[in-house]
Design a protein around this motif. Structure first.
Motif, PDB file in Angstrom:
ATOM      1  N   ASP A  93      18.425   5.524  -0.069  1.00 18.73           N
ATOM      2  CA  ASP A  93      17.529   4.478   0.226  1.00 18.73           C
ATOM      3  C   ASP A  93      16.034   5.055  -0.170  1.00 18.73           C
ATOM      4  O   ASP A  93      15.456   5.602   0.633  1.00 18.73           O
ATOM      5  N   LYS A 139      11.159  -3.559  -1.906  1.00 18.55           N
ATOM      6  CA  LYS A 139       9.510  -3.315  -1.672  1.00 18.55           C
ATOM      7  C   LYS A 139       8.688  -3.011  -2.759  1.00 18.55           C
ATOM      8  O   LYS A 139       8.464  -4.014  -3.192  1.00 18.55           O
ATOM      9  N   TYR A 141      16.419   3.260   9.115  1.00 19.70           N
ATOM     10  CA  TYR A 141      16.314   1.828   8.935  1.00 19.70           C
ATOM     11  C   TYR A 141      16.740   1.265   7.696  1.00 19.70           C
ATOM     12  O   TYR A 141      16.086   1.546   6.588  1.00 19.70           O
ATOM     13  N   HIS A 142      17.849   0.542   7.569  1.00 16.61           N
ATOM     14  CA  HIS A 142      18.313   0.211   6.114  1.00 16.61           C
ATOM     15  C   HIS A 142      18.447  -1.335   5.891  1.00 16.61           C
ATOM     16  O   HIS A 142      18.750  -1.974   5.032  1.00 16.61           O
ATOM     17  N   GLY A 143      17.947  -2.038   6.908  1.00 15.10           N
ATOM     18  CA  GLY A 143      17.600  -3.724   6.846  1.00 15.10           C
ATOM     19  C   GLY A 143      18.524  -4.309   7.953  1.00 15.10           C
ATOM     20  O   GLY A 143      19.058  -3.685   8.612  1.00 15.10           O
ATOM     21  N   SER A 180      16.239  -8.231  -2.108  1.00 16.74           N
ATOM     22  CA  SER A 180      15.589  -7.516  -0.934  1.00 16.74           C
ATOM     23  C   SER A 180      16.295  -6.197  -0.668  1.00 16.74           C
ATOM     24  O   SER A 180      17.195  -5.976  -1.300  1.00 16.74           O
ATOM     25  N   GLY A 181      15.701  -5.447  -0.071  1.00 12.15           N
ATOM     26  CA  GLY A 181      16.160  -4.296   0.451  1.00 12.15           C
ATOM     27  C   GLY A 181      17.360  -4.421   1.098  1.00 12.15           C
ATOM     28  O   GLY A 181      18.303  -3.500   0.697  1.00 12.15           O
ATOM     29  N   SER A 182      17.557  -5.262   2.070  1.00 14.97           N
ATOM     30  CA  SER A 182      18.776  -5.406   2.630  1.00 14.97           C
ATOM     31  C   SER A 182      19.887  -5.738   1.808  1.00 14.97           C
ATOM     32  O   SER A 182      21.097  -5.225   1.917  1.00 14.97           O
ATOM     33  N   GLU A 214      17.558   8.284   3.707  1.00  8.83           N
ATOM     34  CA  GLU A 214      16.378   8.223   3.363  1.00  8.83           C
ATOM     35  C   GLU A 214      15.942   9.409   3.074  1.00  8.83           C
ATOM     36  O   GLU A 214      15.546  10.111   4.089  1.00  8.83           O
ATOM     37  N   ILE A 247      13.619   2.766  -0.717  1.00  9.33           N
ATOM     38  CA  ILE A 247      13.112   1.226  -0.736  1.00  9.33           C
ATOM     39  C   ILE A 247      11.506   1.445  -0.155  1.00  9.33           C
ATOM     40  O   ILE A 247      10.609   0.732  -0.660  1.00  9.33           O
ATOM     41  N   GLN A 248      11.373   2.389   0.684  1.00  8.07           N
ATOM     42  CA  GLN A 248       9.849   2.694   0.776  1.00  8.07           C
ATOM     43  C   GLN A 248       9.000   4.023   0.067  1.00  8.07           C
ATOM     44  O   GLN A 248       8.097   3.939  -0.337  1.00  8.07           O
TER      45      GLN A 248
HETATM   46  N1  PMP Z   1      15.355   0.260   3.950  1.00 10.33           N
HETATM   47  C1  PMP Z   1      14.134   0.796   4.010  1.00 10.33           C
HETATM   48  C2  PMP Z   1      13.826   2.210   4.105  1.00 10.33           C
HETATM   49  C3  PMP Z   1      13.215  -0.203   4.564  1.00 10.33           C
HETATM   50  O1  PMP Z   1      11.855   0.337   4.714  1.00 10.33           O
HETATM   51  C4  PMP Z   1      13.566  -1.401   4.495  1.00 10.33           C
HETATM   52  C5  PMP Z   1      12.369  -2.580   4.884  1.00 10.33           C
HETATM   53  N2  PMP Z   1      11.556  -1.955   6.020  1.00 10.33           N
HETATM   54  C6  PMP Z   1      14.765  -1.834   4.266  1.00 10.33           C
HETATM   55  C7  PMP Z   1      15.622  -0.837   3.952  1.00 10.33           C
HETATM   56  C8  PMP Z   1      14.949  -3.397   4.137  1.00 10.33           C
HETATM   57  O2  PMP Z   1      14.341  -4.088   3.234  1.00 10.33           O
HETATM   58  P1  PMP Z   1      14.137  -5.587   3.284  1.00 10.33           P
HETATM   59  O3  PMP Z   1      13.133  -5.804   4.265  1.00 10.33           O
HETATM   60  O4  PMP Z   1      13.554  -6.171   1.762  1.00 10.33           O
HETATM   61  O5  PMP Z   1      15.364  -6.093   3.684  1.00 10.33           O
END
Ligand code: PMP
Length: 386
Positions: free
Chosen positions: A208, A237, A123-125, A95-97, A175, A210-211
């Motif tokens: 990050d 993601k 937001y990183h998780g 996962s991202g977290s 981000e 992730i998005q």
């Molecule tokens: N970083 C960013 C930029 C995110 O948008 C998210 C999820 N919204 C995460 C980390 C965390 O990812 P996850 O929900 O898969 O743990």
């Protein structure tokens, strides 16, 4: 099922295909993509085929890194061809977290330092480490103590870069396009200044994505349009193409510190699940063979051309990460609800209640963009007329 929101959408979906979600007798156009996950649309045939092929080979075999699993190796190899020479070692997680946790641990272990810098309202998780990088006490206060030694810098503000990024900082988390703050891109000058300060202090720069990764802004990764290369790239993601997958990517030199003191510097059972890697590889190939990224700028412009109304004060974001800015939070909420009632799935942001999130599958067609924009404008007008 545990429920953590008192106002869930609670729409029961029977089937999803392309940009459409089919519920009991009602069709929704998905302009959220499960929050930037379903980049290539739902039930994408290439991804489904890759999953079916993999299911016939094997599922889980062994905890991460112990066996040679071809879907992992092929994905890592292919990713490396699109990444610079300092981002050639991929650690797959769930996962991202978890990817953020892995990046935090890697930075601590590599630098021997424990402090971190993150952006305000990033937001990183939701796990303890990732939550520590969150500046808004509303989300973290009830879970203290979190990690000590975290400093926050304001996005695109150069004033505290020198004082807060120091020889004690293990890593800076950025981000490139801030997600929950409402799709706000970092300026190139700011990223260059952060990069320079990280180089001066021996601090690792973590992006990050992730998005913003996997094509959403028109390049495979947003940083490829930014003239700044991170030391660690974090993905999740859309990277999993609808399957659970994350990764943190660094140089071989940095990553190899996880092999000693202690050995197995990060352990994960399901990280890099063969099904997830097969889906991710199919998505990576599809993004290129179907030239998906080439069409993103044009689609962005079309949205910007069509989404014009006195109530829309601005459209923030880049590519197909767009945020419609309103003056009034209540009005914005009503437009979101009305659009969902009209069969258009759009969404809000954690830290920007006056904005509407538009993050459709990247395969959305021009005609579908026209339909979506029409529904949004119509519902804004309806709210004005009430
Ligand atoms: N970083 C960013 C930029 C995110 O948008 C998210 C999820 N919204 C995460 C980390 C965390 O990812 P996850 O929900 O898969 O743990």
């Amino acid at each position: 099922m545990a429920q953590t929101s008192d106002n869930p959408l609670a729409i029961e979906i029977q089937k999803a295909e392309g940009v459409y979600l089919y519920a009991n007798g009602k069709t929704y156009i998905d302009c959220i993509s499960g929050i930037s996950v379903s980049n290539l649309g739902h039930s994408n045939a290439a991804i489904n085929e890759a999953l079916k092929n993999q299911i016939d080979k094997h599922l889980h075999l062994m905890v991460y890194g112990e066996m040679i699993q071809s879907s992992q190796v092929q994905l890592a190899e292919k990713l490396a061809t699109y990444l610079p020479s300092n981002l050639q070692s991929v650690y797959f997680v769930n996962s991202g977290s978890e990817a953020i946790e892995g990046a935090m641990k890697l930075a601590k272990r590599y630098t021997g330092r424990s402090r971190f810098v993150a952006q305000e309202n990033a937001y990183h998780g939701s796990t303890h480490g990732a939550l520590s990088l969150m500046s808004d006490p509303y989300f973290s206060n009830s879970f203290t103590p979190l990690l000590p030694g975290i400093d926050f810098i304001k996005q695109n503000d150069h004033s505290e870069i020198i004082s807060l990024i120091t020889h004690q900082t293990a890593a800076v988390f950025i981000e490139p396009i801030m997600g929950e703050k409402g799709y706000l891109p970092c300026s190139m000058a700011y990223l260059k200044a952060v990069r320079k300060r990280c180089d001066e202090t021996g601090t690792l720069l973590v992006f990050d994505e992730i998005q913003s990764g996997y094509g959403r802004t028109g390049s495979l990764f947003a940083f490829q349009q930014l003239e700044v290369v991170p030391d660690i790239l974090v993905l999740a993601k859309g990277f999993g193409a609808g399957m659970p997958l994350g990764a943190f990517i660094a140089s071989n030199n940095i990553m190899q510190v996880f092999t000693e003191n202690p050995v197995l510097g990060h352990i994960t059972t399901f990280g890099g699940h063969p099904m997830s890697c097969a889906a991710s590889l199919a998505a990576l190939n599809y993004l290129h063979t179907e030239s998906i990224m080439d069409g993103i700028a044009e689609k962005e412009h079309l949205f910007r051309r069509l989404l014009v109304h006195p109530k829309i004060k601005n459209i923030d974001g880049k590519g197909l990460m767009l945020a419609l800015v309103f003056e009034d939070v209540e009005f914005c909420r009503k437009v979101i609800d009305a659009c969902v009632d009209s069969g258009l799935l759009i969404d809000w942001f954690l830290y920007a209640e006056n904005k509407i999130r538009l993050s459709p599958p990247l395969i959305i067609s021009k005609e579908q963009i026209e339909t979506v924009s029409g529904i949004v404008i119509e519902n804004i007008q309806k709210q004005c007329n009430l």
